[in-house]
Motif scaffolding. Structure first.
Motif, PDB file in Angstrom:
ATOM      1  N   GLU A   1       0.842  -1.198   0.000  1.00  0.00           N
ATOM      2  CA  GLU A   1       0.000   0.000   0.000  1.00  0.00           C
ATOM      3  C   GLU A   1       0.869   1.237   0.000  1.00  0.00           C
ATOM      4  OE1 GLU A   1      -3.315   0.776   2.629  1.00  0.00           O
ATOM      5  OE2 GLU A   1      -3.887  -1.330   2.584  1.00  0.00           O
ATOM      6  N   ILE A   2       0.437   2.230  -0.772  1.00  0.00           N
ATOM      7  CA  ILE A   2       1.074   3.542  -0.718  1.00  0.00           C
ATOM      8  C   ILE A   2       0.079   4.494  -0.085  1.00  0.00           C
ATOM      9  CG2 ILE A   2       1.957   5.458  -2.084  1.00  0.00           C
ATOM     10  CD1 ILE A   2       3.037   3.477  -4.031  1.00  0.00           C
ATOM     11  N   ILE A   3       0.507   5.102   1.006  1.00  0.00           N
ATOM     12  CA  ILE A   3      -0.408   5.960   1.756  1.00  0.00           C
ATOM     13  C   ILE A   3       0.053   7.408   1.664  1.00  0.00           C
ATOM     14  CG2 ILE A   3      -1.541   6.323   3.989  1.00  0.00           C
ATOM     15  CD1 ILE A   3      -1.812   3.478   3.348  1.00  0.00           C
TER      16      ILE A   3
ATOM     17  N   GLY B   1      -0.765   9.723   7.166  1.00  0.00           N
ATOM     18  CA  GLY B   1      -0.386   8.714   8.156  1.00  0.00           C
ATOM     19  C   GLY B   1      -1.185   7.440   7.985  1.00  0.00           C
ATOM     20  N   PRO B   2      -0.748   6.369   8.650  1.00  0.00           N
ATOM     21  CA  PRO B   2      -1.453   5.088   8.503  1.00  0.00           C
ATOM     22  C   PRO B   2      -2.854   5.076   9.124  1.00  0.00           C
ATOM     23  CG  PRO B   2       0.536   4.850   9.856  1.00  0.00           C
ATOM     24  CD  PRO B   2       0.495   6.259   9.417  1.00  0.00           C
TER      25      PRO B   2
ATOM     26  N   MET C   1      -5.082   7.985   9.356  1.00  0.00           N
ATOM     27  CA  MET C   1      -6.053   8.845   8.681  1.00  0.00           C
ATOM     28  C   MET C   1      -5.718   9.100   7.223  1.00  0.00           C
ATOM     29  SD  MET C   1      -6.969  11.514  11.722  1.00  0.00           S
ATOM     30  CE  MET C   1      -8.443  12.116  10.928  1.00  0.00           C
ATOM     31  N   GLY C   2      -4.610   8.542   6.759  1.00  0.00           N
ATOM     32  CA  GLY C   2      -4.175   8.822   5.398  1.00  0.00           C
ATOM     33  C   GLY C   2      -5.021   8.138   4.341  1.00  0.00           C
ATOM     34  N   THR C   3      -4.660   8.406   3.083  1.00  0.00           N
ATOM     35  CA  THR C   3      -5.415   7.870   1.950  1.00  0.00           C
ATOM     36  C   THR C   3      -4.510   6.978   1.110  1.00  0.00           C
ATOM     37  OG1 THR C   3      -6.582   9.962   1.928  1.00  0.00           O
ATOM     38  CG2 THR C   3      -6.874   8.550   0.008  1.00  0.00           C
ATOM     39  N   ALA C   4      -5.014   5.786   0.780  1.00  0.00           N
ATOM     40  CA  ALA C   4      -4.220   4.872  -0.035  1.00  0.00           C
ATOM     41  C   ALA C   4      -4.410   5.214  -1.503  1.00  0.00           C
ATOM     42  CB  ALA C   4      -4.656   3.428   0.221  1.00  0.00           C
ATOM     43  N   THR C   5      -3.354   5.072  -2.261  1.00  0.00           N
ATOM     44  CA  THR C   5      -3.471   5.315  -3.694  1.00  0.00           C
ATOM     45  C   THR C   5      -2.682   4.253  -4.462  1.00  0.00           C
ATOM     46  OG1 THR C   5      -3.180   6.901  -5.482  1.00  0.00           O
ATOM     47  CG2 THR C   5      -1.488   6.889  -3.780  1.00  0.00           C
ATOM     48  N   VAL C   6      -3.117   3.957  -5.677  1.00  0.00           N
ATOM     49  CA  VAL C   6      -2.335   3.057  -6.525  1.00  0.00           C
ATOM     50  C   VAL C   6      -1.724   3.845  -7.678  1.00  0.00           C
ATOM     51  CG1 VAL C   6      -3.581   0.943  -6.012  1.00  0.00           C
ATOM     52  CG2 VAL C   6      -4.419   2.442  -7.819  1.00  0.00           C
TER      53      VAL C   6
END
Ligand code: SF4
Ligand code: SF4
Lengths: 441, 333
Positions: free
Chosen positions: A326-328, A331-332, A334-339
């Protein structure tokens, strides 16, 4: 005495791999893509056209109304595209793409390291500079700073709290900024003091940042009215409401703003941006980003131009590994994951994390065992299991009684739940429903 | 391959299975004590009980509810151990099967499985057996520590049982037959170590307390329920002792005897059937304490812990409603 908020909270592993690493310049990518909305409120209105040459600091888009902020170019070069591109949240958003040429700054920007201490007298002038620089809250939602530093009619500011708490694992951007730009931050706080018409500022730092505490405490001796307060290292100590309660003992009433109880909280990054805006006439077009994670070969704290694609930074630290799952952005918790590796850094990007499958594995959800852990950790005193149970059944009749609106989306409940129920998702759904209901009324 | 997921992106290392696994580890000292004290028959009872509970849950999931079996969360194993702990070593094994069915089939699965049951399954199983087979359920083999294969021929009485009978309700013939005499009252050390008659898991105080510390250390439970439960019993029995209501059993003996420690440490702390908030847990524990003392001293039953906890189980929805936490930013300036 170390301070903290009284209910809930938890102690996740900190993973502050980058805390000893000095800020380094990330350098210039080939292209930057700058979103026109990097703040809460209306997107900025584009004032440039394709083909135009710009410099770092050139206005690209102007604030559209009060709740909005201008956007500036972060590099010098040529605008090669203006159009829709996939943003961090997966939706298309308007971005301005600039091909980088050279490294020039717009006129009037002071790029030296010299610390300037004489604060301008005219508060209107100060406010104008902050507004023109596009400064927004860099710790979270990106609320335009000029609004937050204006005390509404009939209200009185008592406390300015500078938020130096970085309670999310991995992130060290604020920590490093405090260590390396301590004096600038203090001056920034004095500037905001002036706008608020108060004398005192409290710099709140959590106790796992001994160097920052040491440096700040030493420097604040020279600035009357600015004091350092140490807070417990506890998640979510950096949340605005929890921080106010830790420092002042007051609580922000439900559906009210901090200013209603005399408090203004500004993140250290924002305060530094205020300093640069006012004293250096420098618009907000770069920020500190921690690039780290349990699958990062090495970690770094970069000074990054807004619009820099994630991939550019990831490659700087040796790229992804096979283990990266996962790329966030952020922070782990409240952050947002993106591809999308092209996702650009914005004013609000505190970190880019490369996390492993192991640490991000979502185990299958099982039945609630009524352990009460979600209730214990909720810093807002909510009943996450009950909000979730009802949301799952599409029962939104009790939203007001359950105070779903008061959820700060910290994710403590979902992190803790041994049954792995996606409590935060249900809380967000419930919050959205509550908003709808309120609108109807 | 990168993936997208909603926040939060990381999770506590503790899941349901690790929690339940830790409870099982905490039960090991008491299991060893039971094997040491009651020998082979204890092993038979425990294995039967565990196997019956797990099998019951598996079969119900598989063939009745047609859902993936939930036995992987180990909670049926715990119910099995606890049910076994509440039985005398000499109980006929087929009775255990009935107990297991009542515990898992009726008390747990009929309510919807783990997390949905109102009553503690092991306790309901025990109480069912107790009222159905009072004879077998109150005949306790004497402890034979160290002698694993010794037959359970002798039967003894528990401390609480002796007192009930000395109250004058029993014929003198019964008193002599079951050695209900004040001279047979066990001493503190025997009670602490477990060298006394009683159900499998309740006799050894030291083993249960070890388990308690393990669960506290692993943060499986908080200290509130055991502390408030035991304190309430201690205070009330002290008062009664002082006013000579219970001349023969002092407060310390009350704490060490019967299923009190087992109940306070392992039964009244079951997540599913107890309140969620700390305030609620304290209320619940005090209620259990009061009811235990009332039943022990004023009722015809010698032992009050099971009934006390079950009665309080019924109040849990109410307690949970009373004890909701104060929401941040409301009701205070
Ligand atoms: S996400 Fe909301 S409900 Fe969950 S712990 Fe945080 S504030 Fe409470
Ligand atoms: S933490 Fe999860 S299992 Fe425990 S009460 Fe809350 S929702 Fe249920």
């Amino acid at each position: 005495m170390t301070k903290t908020f009284p209910i809930g909270g938890l102690h996740p592993q900190k993973h502050k791999l980058a805390s000893e690493l000095a800020i380094i310049d990330a350098g210039l990518p080939e292209y930057v893509s700058i979103p026109v909305k990097q703040h809460s409120g209306a997107p900025a209105k584009i004032v440039v056209a394709k083909g135009e040459k710009v410099k770092a600091g050139t206005l690209l888009a102007a604030a559209d109304g009060i709740v909005s902020a201008p956007i500036h170019s972060s590099v010098s070069g040529e605008i090669v595209n203006i159009g829709l591109q996939e943003g961090l949240f997966g939706y298309d958003e308007e971005q301005i793409t600039i091909k980088v040429e050279g490294n020039e700054y717009a006129q009037g920007i002071d790029t030296s390291d010299k610390i300037i201490t004489e604060i301008p007298d005219d508060t209107e002038e100060i406010m104008q500079r902050i507004r023109n620089a596009g400064v927004v809250g860099m710790g979270g939602a990106g609320y335009p700073t000029p609004i937050k530093t204006t005390v509404p009619e009939g209200k009185k500011a008592e406390y300015l709290i500078v938020n130096g708490i970085e309670c999310e694992p991995y992130l060290c951007a604020d920590d490093r900024l405090m260590q390396e730009k301590a004096e600038e931050i203090i001056i920034g706080a004095k500037i905001i003091n002036k706008l608020l018409g108060i004398q005192k500022a409290i710099i709140a730092i959590d106790e796992n940042k001994p160097q920052a505490i040491e440096i700040m405490s030493r420097l604040t001796k020279r600035y009357i009215g600015v004091n350092v307060r140490t807070c417990k290292s506890k998640y979510p100590q950096g949340s605005e409401k929890q921080l106010i309660t830790a420092i002042t003992g007051r609580e922000v009433p439900a559906a009210k703003r901090p200013i209603d109880i005399g408090c203004i909280v500004q993140n250290v990054g924002t305060v530094f941006a205020v300093y640069e805006a006012v004293m250096k006439k420098k618009p907000l077009f770069e920020r500190i980003v921690t690039v780290s994670g349990d699958t990062a070969e090495k970690s770094a704290n970069f000074r990054v131009r807004v619009g820099t694609p994630a991939e550019f930074l990831i490659n700087k630290i040796g790229g992804m590994t096979d283990k990266t799952a996962e790329i966030i952005f952020g922070g782990p918790f409240m952050g947002t994951a993106t591809v999308n590796l092209n996702t650009p850094v914005t004013k609000l990007t505190s970190g880019i994390l490369l996390l492993s499958k192991k640490s991000t594995a979502k185990e299958p959800e099982t039945a609630c065992i009524r352990c009460g852990k979600c209730v214990d950790v909720c810093p807002q005193g909510l009943l996450p299991f009950e909000i979730a149970r009802r949301a799952r059944n599409n029962d939104f009749s009790q939203l007001m009684q359950l105070h779903a609106r008061d959820c700060i989306e910290c994710g403590s409940c979902a992190y803790t739940c041994p049954a792995r129920i996606p409590l935060l998702d249900y809380c967000k759904i419930s919050k959205a429903e509550a908003k709808k209901i309120l609108k109807k009324q | 391959m990168l993936k997208i997921s909603s926040a939060p992106h990381i999770f506590s290392p503790v899941n349901t299975r690790t929690l339940m696994g830790n409870v099982i580890i905490a039960l090991i000292p008491a299991i060893l004590a039971a094997l040491l004290i009651f020998g082979f028959s204890a092993l038979k009872v425990l294995l039967t009980s565990i196997a019956a509970c797990v099998a019951c849950e598996y079969l119900i999931c598989r063939y009745l509810l047609k859902i993936p079996p939930t036995t992987g969360d180990y909670s049926a194993v715990i119910t099995g151990i606890l049910l076994g702990f509440n039985l005398p070593a000499s109980i006929p094994l087929w009775m255990i099967l009935i107990g297991a069915f009542v515990a898992i089939g009726i008390t747990k699965m009929a309510y919807g499985g783990l997390g949905k049951n109102l009553f503690n399954p092991a306790l309901v199983g025990r109480v069912f057996l107790f009222v159905s087979f009072p004879q077998q359920m109150t005949t306790w083999p004497l402890p034979h520590p160290g002698d694993f294969f010794a037959p359970d021929v002798q039967t003894g009485a528990t401390a609480l049982g002796i007192l009930k009978h000395l109250d004058g309700n029993s014929s003198s013939e019964a008193l002599t037959k079951y050695s209900y005499s004040i001279d047979n009252m066990p001493n503190y050390l025997d009670m602490f170590l477990g060298n006394v008659g009683g159900s499998l898991g309740e006799v050894s105080a030291v083993a249960l307390i070890l388990g308690l510390f393990y669960m506290l250390y692993k943060k499986v439970i908080t200290w509130h329920i055991p502390f408030y439960y035991l304190s309430t019993v201690f205070i009330l029995t002290s008062i009664m002792w002082f006013y000579k209501e219970t001349p023969d059993l002092d407060p310390v003996a009350h704490l060490l005897s019967g299923g009190l420690l087992l109940g306070a440490i392992f039964m009244a702390t079951d997540y599913v059937t107890t309140p969620m908030t700390t305030k609620g847990k304290i209320l619940f524990a005090i209620g259990c304490g009061i009811l235990t003392v009332i039943i022990r001293i004023f009722s015809a039953y010698p032992e009050g812990v099971s009934f006390a906890i079950l009665i309080m189980n019924a109040f849990v929805p109410l307690i949970d409603r009373w004890c909701i936490p104060r929401v941040y930013g409301t009701g205070r300036k």
